[in-house]
Design a protein around this motif. Structure first.
Motif, short mmCIF file in Angstrom:
data_model
loop_
_atom_site.label_atom_id
_atom_site.label_comp_id
_atom_site.label_asym_id
_atom_site.label_seq_id
_atom_site.Cartn_x
_atom_site.Cartn_y
_atom_site.Cartn_z
N ASP A 260 0.84 -1.21 0.00
CA ASP A 260 0.00 0.00 0.00
C ASP A 260 0.87 1.25 0.00
OD1 ASP A 260 -2.18 -1.69 0.12
OD2 ASP A 260 -2.37 -1.53 2.32
N HIS A 261 1.87 1.28 0.86
CA HIS A 261 2.76 2.44 0.92
C HIS A 261 3.53 2.61 -0.38
CE1 HIS A 261 1.72 3.13 5.02
NE2 HIS A 261 2.37 2.08 5.51
N GLU A 264 1.19 4.05 -3.07
CA GLU A 264 0.84 5.44 -2.74
C GLU A 264 2.00 6.36 -3.12
OE1 GLU A 264 -0.07 5.41 1.38
OE2 GLU A 264 -1.95 4.25 1.14
N ARG A 265 3.22 5.92 -2.82
CA ARG A 265 4.39 6.74 -3.13
C ARG A 265 4.61 6.86 -4.64
NH1 ARG A 265 7.94 3.80 -0.94
NH2 ARG A 265 9.28 3.15 -2.67
N ILE A 266 4.49 5.75 -5.35
CA ILE A 266 4.67 5.78 -6.80
C ILE A 266 3.61 6.67 -7.43
CG2 ILE A 266 4.59 4.39 -8.91
CD1 ILE A 266 5.77 2.07 -7.30
N GLY A 267 2.39 6.61 -6.92
CA GLY A 267 1.31 7.44 -7.44
C GLY A 267 1.56 8.93 -7.24
N ARG A 268 2.24 9.29 -6.16
CA ARG A 268 2.56 10.70 -5.95
C ARG A 268 3.57 11.21 -6.97
NH1 ARG A 268 2.64 9.12 -0.43
NH2 ARG A 268 4.92 9.14 -0.41
N ILE A 278 -3.31 1.77 -10.55
CA ILE A 278 -2.45 0.63 -10.86
C ILE A 278 -1.91 0.03 -9.57
CG2 ILE A 278 -0.25 -0.02 -11.93
CD1 ILE A 278 -0.91 2.00 -14.14
N THR A 279 -1.90 -1.29 -9.51
CA THR A 279 -1.42 -2.00 -8.33
C THR A 279 -0.46 -3.10 -8.76
OG1 THR A 279 -3.22 -3.62 -8.39
CG2 THR A 279 -3.62 -1.58 -7.15
N THR A 280 -0.06 -3.88 -7.78
CA THR A 280 0.89 -4.96 -8.03
C THR A 280 0.39 -5.93 -9.09
OG1 THR A 280 1.61 -4.79 -5.73
CG2 THR A 280 2.23 -6.78 -6.91
N HIS A 281 -0.94 -6.15 -9.15
CA HIS A 281 -1.49 -7.12 -10.11
C HIS A 281 -1.14 -6.75 -11.55
CE1 HIS A 281 -3.60 -9.34 -7.10
NE2 HIS A 281 -4.32 -8.31 -6.72
#
Length: 287
Positions: A260-261, A264-268, A278-281
């Motif tokens: 989750d962290h 959130e950081r990549i999205g910033r 986008i997530t790990t999947h």
């Protein structure tokens, strides 16, 4: 000739039987109740904790928030007091009050998960003898049809951007880069990565054993580079052979919160990641 013991009773015999039952204060319906009376079914407030304690951790994570919704609406109702129409109304309520995200699809996923969570709960209730399968209201409610996933293959250029941010930001870039590499090569789920142990590494054949959703187990080929980094990570962070491999610098096992962290950081740093959620999947899907 006299009638045998299995011959149907005549009108006179039936009248005599009715008269006798009336004098005894017994109705014909009383005779149909075979065996001892079933005790009252538990309320949702009583039974949800029982089921939650009995299911796997994965099921508890998947259904827990929906069982909480059920408790908010029906805490004191007994399991056998709920009708299919009651469940359908609750489904519509959940759909109407779902958190709106950029990839929202009208609450279909929340509705599907609620029905699935109730089916899980009622299957246990049937197995425990609180009601029969014919009385199971959740089995009579259809789940919303699942729409095709919006997930798509990530172009190499986009995946490179994601890896660049992970490797240059945060408090543990080495760990985050290893996570992305592991999921990109194997397309494993988070649960599979978190369950990985040093004992699951077959260095000679470049295979790792993954234990994932539904108790599935598979040997997954990986590159020599990934295998080397996994082994080095386990040694540097003192992961026991039969313990979790992926760990923080202090040797503590990571949890799902690390993912989750990370996103959130990549999205910033990459707004398109946050916008598309986008997530790990997505990492195991490439062009």
């Amino acid at each position: 000739m006299t009638a045998g013991p299995d011959a149907p009773a005549g009108q006179a015999e039936l009248e005599a039987a009715r008269l006798l039952l009336a004098r005894l204060g017994v109705s014909p319906s009383d005779l149909l109740q075979l065996g001892p009376a079933r005790p009252p079914a538990p309320t949702f407030a009583e039974y949800v904790p029982v089921v939650s304690a009995a299911v796997t951790d994965g099921s508890r994570r998947a259904y827990g928030s929906y069982w909480k919704r059920v408790l908010e609406h029906w805490p004191d109702r007994r399991l056998d007091e709920v009708k299919p129409s009651d469940i359908e109304r609750l489904v519509e309520h959940v759909k109407a009050h779902v958190v709106v995200r950029s990839n929202a699809r009208g609450g279909r996923s929340a509705a599907e998960n609620l029905v699935t969570a109730l089916r899980c709960l009622y299957r246990r209730a049937v197995a425990d003898g609180h009601l029969t399968e014919a009385e199971n209201p959740a089995s009579k409610v259809a789940k919303p049809q699942r729409l095709p996933s919006t997930r798509r293959a990530l172009p190499d250029t986009r995946l490179t951007e994601i890896n660049r941010v992970a490797a240059s930001t945060g408090d543990d870039p080495v760990l985050d880069s290893l996570l992305l590499r592991l999921h990109t090569e194997t397309a494993c789920r988070r649960g599979g990565a978190l369950a990985l142990r040093p004992a699951d590494l077959d260095e000679e054949q470049c295979l790792i054993m993954l234990r994932e959703k539904g108790d599935t187990v598979r040997w997954q080929p990986v590159s020599p580079t990934l295998m080397r980094h996994l082994r080095q990570h386990a040694e540097d962070r003192h992961a026991p052979s039969s313990g979790q491999l992926l760990r923080y610098r202090d040797g503590q096992p990571i949890t799902r919160r690390r993912y989750d962290h990370l996103w959130e950081r990549i999205g910033r740093h990459l707004p398109w990641v946050a916008k598309q959620e986008i997530t790990t999947h997505w990492c195991g899907t490439q062009r």
